[in-house]
Design a protein around this motif. Structure first.
Motif, PDB file in Angstrom:
ATOM      1  N   UNK A 115       0.824  -1.199   0.000  1.00  0.00           N
ATOM      2  CA  UNK A 115       0.000   0.000   0.000  1.00  0.00           C
ATOM      3  C   UNK A 115       0.860   1.252   0.000  1.00  0.00           C
ATOM      4  N   UNK A 116       0.408   2.276  -0.678  1.00  0.00           N
ATOM      5  CA  UNK A 116       1.079   3.565  -0.610  1.00  0.00           C
ATOM      6  C   UNK A 116       0.815   4.188   0.754  1.00  0.00           C
ATOM      7  N   UNK A 117       1.731   5.035   1.175  1.00  0.00           N
ATOM      8  CA  UNK A 117       1.642   5.638   2.510  1.00  0.00           C
ATOM      9  C   UNK A 117       0.312   6.357   2.723  1.00  0.00           C
ATOM     10  N   UNK A 118      -0.133   7.099   1.721  1.00  0.00           N
ATOM     11  CA  UNK A 118      -1.362   7.879   1.871  1.00  0.00           C
ATOM     12  C   UNK A 118      -2.635   7.051   1.648  1.00  0.00           C
ATOM     13  N   UNK A 119      -2.463   5.753   1.351  1.00  0.00           N
ATOM     14  CA  UNK A 119      -3.619   4.887   1.116  1.00  0.00           C
ATOM     15  C   UNK A 119      -3.779   3.829   2.209  1.00  0.00           C
ATOM     16  N   UNK A 120      -2.944   3.906   3.243  1.00  0.00           N
ATOM     17  CA  UNK A 120      -2.974   2.872   4.274  1.00  0.00           C
ATOM     18  C   UNK A 120      -4.352   2.762   4.919  1.00  0.00           C
ATOM     19  N   UNK A 121      -4.929   3.889   5.314  1.00  0.00           N
ATOM     20  CA  UNK A 121      -6.217   3.852   6.001  1.00  0.00           C
ATOM     21  C   UNK A 121      -7.319   3.302   5.111  1.00  0.00           C
ATOM     22  N   UNK A 122      -7.337   3.720   3.851  1.00  0.00           N
ATOM     23  CA  UNK A 122      -8.352   3.212   2.907  1.00  0.00           C
ATOM     24  C   UNK A 122      -8.221   1.703   2.742  1.00  0.00           C
ATOM     25  N   UNK A 123      -6.983   1.227   2.666  1.00  0.00           N
ATOM     26  CA  UNK A 123      -6.777  -0.208   2.454  1.00  0.00           C
ATOM     27  C   UNK A 123      -7.021  -1.026   3.712  1.00  0.00           C
ATOM     28  N   UNK A 124      -6.858  -0.412   4.885  1.00  0.00           N
ATOM     29  CA  UNK A 124      -7.266  -1.081   6.120  1.00  0.00           C
ATOM     30  C   UNK A 124      -8.774  -1.312   6.088  1.00  0.00           C
ATOM     31  N   UNK A 125      -9.504  -0.282   5.702  1.00  0.00           N
ATOM     32  CA  UNK A 125     -10.960  -0.413   5.568  1.00  0.00           C
ATOM     33  C   UNK A 125     -11.326  -1.512   4.585  1.00  0.00           C
ATOM     34  N   UNK A 126     -10.624  -1.521   3.448  1.00  0.00           N
ATOM     35  CA  UNK A 126     -10.929  -2.488   2.397  1.00  0.00           C
ATOM     36  C   UNK A 126     -10.664  -3.915   2.850  1.00  0.00           C
ATOM     37  N   UNK A 127      -9.540  -4.137   3.526  1.00  0.00           N
ATOM     38  CA  UNK A 127      -9.216  -5.481   4.001  1.00  0.00           C
ATOM     39  C   UNK A 127     -10.234  -5.962   5.042  1.00  0.00           C
ATOM     40  N   UNK A 128     -10.594  -5.071   5.947  1.00  0.00           N
ATOM     41  CA  UNK A 128     -11.583  -5.447   6.962  1.00  0.00           C
ATOM     42  C   UNK A 128     -12.937  -5.776   6.343  1.00  0.00           C
ATOM     43  N   UNK A 129     -13.371  -4.941   5.414  1.00  0.00           N
ATOM     44  CA  UNK A 129     -14.674  -5.186   4.790  1.00  0.00           C
ATOM     45  C   UNK A 129     -14.641  -6.435   3.913  1.00  0.00           C
ATOM     46  N   UNK A 130     -13.520  -6.684   3.240  1.00  0.00           N
ATOM     47  CA  UNK A 130     -13.390  -7.881   2.406  1.00  0.00           C
ATOM     48  C   UNK A 130     -13.509  -9.141   3.251  1.00  0.00           C
ATOM     49  N   UNK A 131     -12.864  -9.118   4.394  1.00  0.00           N
ATOM     50  CA  UNK A 131     -12.925 -10.265   5.298  1.00  0.00           C
ATOM     51  C   UNK A 131     -14.357 -10.469   5.796  1.00  0.00           C
ATOM     52  N   UNK A 132     -15.023  -9.389   6.183  1.00  0.00           N
ATOM     53  CA  UNK A 132     -16.400  -9.495   6.677  1.00  0.00           C
ATOM     54  C   UNK A 132     -17.333 -10.035   5.603  1.00  0.00           C
ATOM     55  N   UNK A 133     -17.116  -9.635   4.368  1.00  0.00           N
ATOM     56  CA  UNK A 133     -17.972 -10.112   3.273  1.00  0.00           C
ATOM     57  C   UNK A 133     -17.888 -11.624   3.114  1.00  0.00           C
ATOM     58  N   UNK A 134     -16.706 -12.165   3.366  1.00  0.00           N
ATOM     59  CA  UNK A 134     -16.515 -13.608   3.199  1.00  0.00           C
ATOM     60  C   UNK A 134     -17.177 -14.406   4.327  1.00  0.00           C
ATOM     61  N   UNK A 135     -17.100 -13.889   5.557  1.00  0.00           N
ATOM     62  CA  UNK A 135     -17.602 -14.670   6.688  1.00  0.00           C
ATOM     63  C   UNK A 135     -18.969 -14.229   7.199  1.00  0.00           C
TER      64      UNK A 135
END
Length: 281
Positions: A115-135
């Motif tokens: 992840x780019x430095x300025x995109x860390x927070x957005x990608x944290x959100x994305x990873x969390x939501x991706x995981x929730x979508x699966x389970x």
């Protein structure tokens, strides 16, 4: 939980202290204003003294009987202690369910994205939501057939951690998602439920959109006694990784990474670094 300090021996303590002193030296030499969210002046004094005073065990001088931690976020020693506590808690949870569910097994997932430095927070959100979508129960209809079969027939619950790390070689940040899934043993013994690494990757990649998966490792335990305290060390890491900082030589780089870490946690009150639910559906 009283004795978890015993897992940090004298040699490891000295390495962790060396990391603390390196961080303190970097902050002092660059004359960085010591203010929140990094550290206040009083916190900085406490941080420099962390683990510098200890009482060795009477029977074995290489182990601790008592210490005086600072509990600061940027302290390698206190971060290590936090990870040790998480290992104990996770093992307690797993042992409880092993006793109550005879056919329970465990599946481990480790996934990372650059992840780019300025995109860390957005990608944290994305990873969390991706995981929730699966389970998540409410999103299972959107899953591909094979994954839906696994979730509906094998999945019991999970424990998840999220960690931000920095690679001092390529100067890039990575977000690592680690999870221990509780599953029924039919996942292992029935082909219609088993999902290979490629299918797991496709499922996560679909959720992560344009973010390329840097690394993905899927493994499962065939026996309940495969899950041990030492095995869980990798899956108890959370928030951010101080190990790269302990290897760095450039003081400006050390402070820059620290600021990036702390600012993420300071700004994001809803930052999800750990979480989980083990249950029978």
């Amino acid at each position: 939980m009283e004795n978890f300090n015993m897992d940090i021996g004298l040699k490891e303590w000295q390495e962790l202290l060396k990391g603390s002193l390196k961080i303190a030296s970097a902050l002092e030499s660059l004359k960085i204003p010591l203010e929140e969210p990094l550290l206040t002046k009083n916190q900085f004094k406490k941080f420099k003294k962390c683990a510098n005073t200890f009482v060795p065990d009477a029977n074995e001088l290489s182990k601790f009987r008592r210490d005086y931690p600072c509990n600061m976020r940027i302290c390698p020693y206190c971060k290590k202690k936090q990870n040790l506590m998480s290992q104990y808690y996770l093992l307690d949870i797993i042992n409880y369910f092993k006793k109550n569910i005879s056919d329970i097994r465990f599946l481990t997932v480790k996934l990372s994205i650059k992840t780019q430095k300025d995109k860390i927070e957005d990608n944290i959100n994305l990873l969390n939501s991706s995981f929730r979508h699966i389970v998540s129960l409410s999103r299972r209809k959107a899953l591909r057939k094979k994954m839906k079969e696994f979730v509906n027939k094998c999945y019991l619950g999970y424990y998840k951690t999220l960690e931000v790390t920095y690679n001092e070689k390529d100067k890039q940040y990575y977000i690592i998602l680690r999870s221990v899934f509780a599953i029924k043993q039919n996942y292992i013994y029935e082909d219609r439920y088993y999902i290979d690494t490629n299918k797991w990757k496709k499922c996560f990649q679909f959720e992560l959109k344009d973010n390329i998966i840097s690394d993905l490792k899927i493994d499962y335990t065939n026996k309940n006694n495969d899950i041990t305290y030492d095995f869980l060390e990798e899956y108890a890491k959370c928030a951010f990784d101080l190990t790269p900082i302990m290897r760095m030589e450039e003081k400006k780089e050390i402070v820059d990474v620290l600021r990036t870490y702390i600012n993420i946690l300071h700004r994001r009150h809803k930052f999800v670094s750990t979480g989980g639910i083990f249950r029978i559906n």
